[in-house]
Design an enzyme around this catalytic site. Structure first.
Site, PDB file in Angstrom:
ATOM      1  CB  SER A 141      -0.895   0.013   1.241  1.00 24.51           C
ATOM      2  OG  SER A 141      -1.517   1.272   1.421  1.00 24.51           O
ATOM      3  CE1 TYR A 154      -3.443  -2.133   5.586  1.00 30.99           C
ATOM      4  CE2 TYR A 154      -2.761   0.100   5.027  1.00 30.99           C
ATOM      5  CZ  TYR A 154      -3.242  -1.137   4.649  1.00 30.99           C
ATOM      6  OH  TYR A 154      -3.523  -1.386   3.329  1.00 30.99           O
TER       7      TYR A 154
END
Length: 247
Positions: A141, A154
């Site tokens: 990501s 995350y």
């Protein structure tokens, strides 16, 4: 993109980007092993893949421990005879203020977003290098490159995915197992649409292209990395963010 005769394992294949990859694989002539915890969603995904003219098998289970990941990969091999590609798309998206992240949140985030990816990649490498090679694509990501407030744990794991992609790429290129990754920005998955953030002015302001990516657009890049057209990329993570992050 022609992937006729290829067999690909897709973790998190029942929803979101994973499902988009499976549907794109079907159109490209490949078979897909849908690895997911959600049996009902996996059955629907398999039906949709078959309706698109593809072959698929639902492989239900937990990737977060070595024994489980090995068993799931073995089931995929049993279903199709051999595996040519792996897409590590399974993931969770936890959010919490930086000073309030619990041990449980760290543990679950690590287990799914990093350790499970590692175990599936090890299983794939052991299988592929004995067959003369293969392709692995890890879904990271832009958060691994450009963290946002509220998702530090995350972002850490997605940065770890980028690092693991480099390590696997370096170690197994000699075996013709090409390991690469992608770092998507905003994606218009069903969950993202329901949450509504991708339509908010503050989110759109981050996207020079003016919109979130469609899952199929992310899948197109993954299919290239899985294909025989990808002959020289090793350990790279390709950013696909509509300009949200430009390295």
């Amino acid at each position: 993109m022609d992937l006729t005769g290829k067999n690909v394992v897709v973790t998190g294949g029942a929803n979101g980007v994973g499902k988009a990859v499976c549907l794109s694989l079907a159109k490209a002539g490949a078979a897909c092993a849908v690895v997911d915890l959600n049996a009902e969603a996996s059955s629907i995904a398999v039906a949709d893949i078959e309706a698109a003219g593809g072959r698929a098998a639902a492989i239900i289970g937990d990737i977060t421990r070595k024994e489980g990941a090995d068993a799931l990969f073995d089931q995929a091999v049993a279903a199709f005879g051999h595996i040519d590609g792996l897409v590590n798309s399974a993931g969770i998206y936890p959010r919490s203020p930086l000073l309030e992240i619990s041990d449980e949140a760290w543990d679950s985030n690590f287990a799914v977003n990093l350790r499970g990816l590692y175990h599936m990649s090890v299983a794939a490498v052991l299988h592929m290098r004995g067959r003369g090679g293969g392709r692995i694509v890890n879904v990271s990501s832009v958060a691994g490159l450009k963290p946002h407030p509220g998702n530090a744990h995350y972002a850490c794991m997605k940065a770890g995915v980028i690092s693991l992609t480099k390590s696997f790429g370096l170690e197994f290129a000699k075996d013709k197992v090409l390991v690469n990754g992608i770092a998507p920005g905003w994606i218009a998955t069903d969950k993202a649409k329901e949450a509504g953030n991708i339509f908010q002015p503050w989110a759109l302001a981050e996207m020079p292209i003016g919109r979130a990516a469609e899952p199929a657009e992310i899948a197109d890049l993954i299919l290239f990395l899985l294909s025989d057209h990808n002959t020289y990329l090793v350990g790279e993570t390709v950013t696909i963010s509509g300009g949200t992050y430009i390295s």
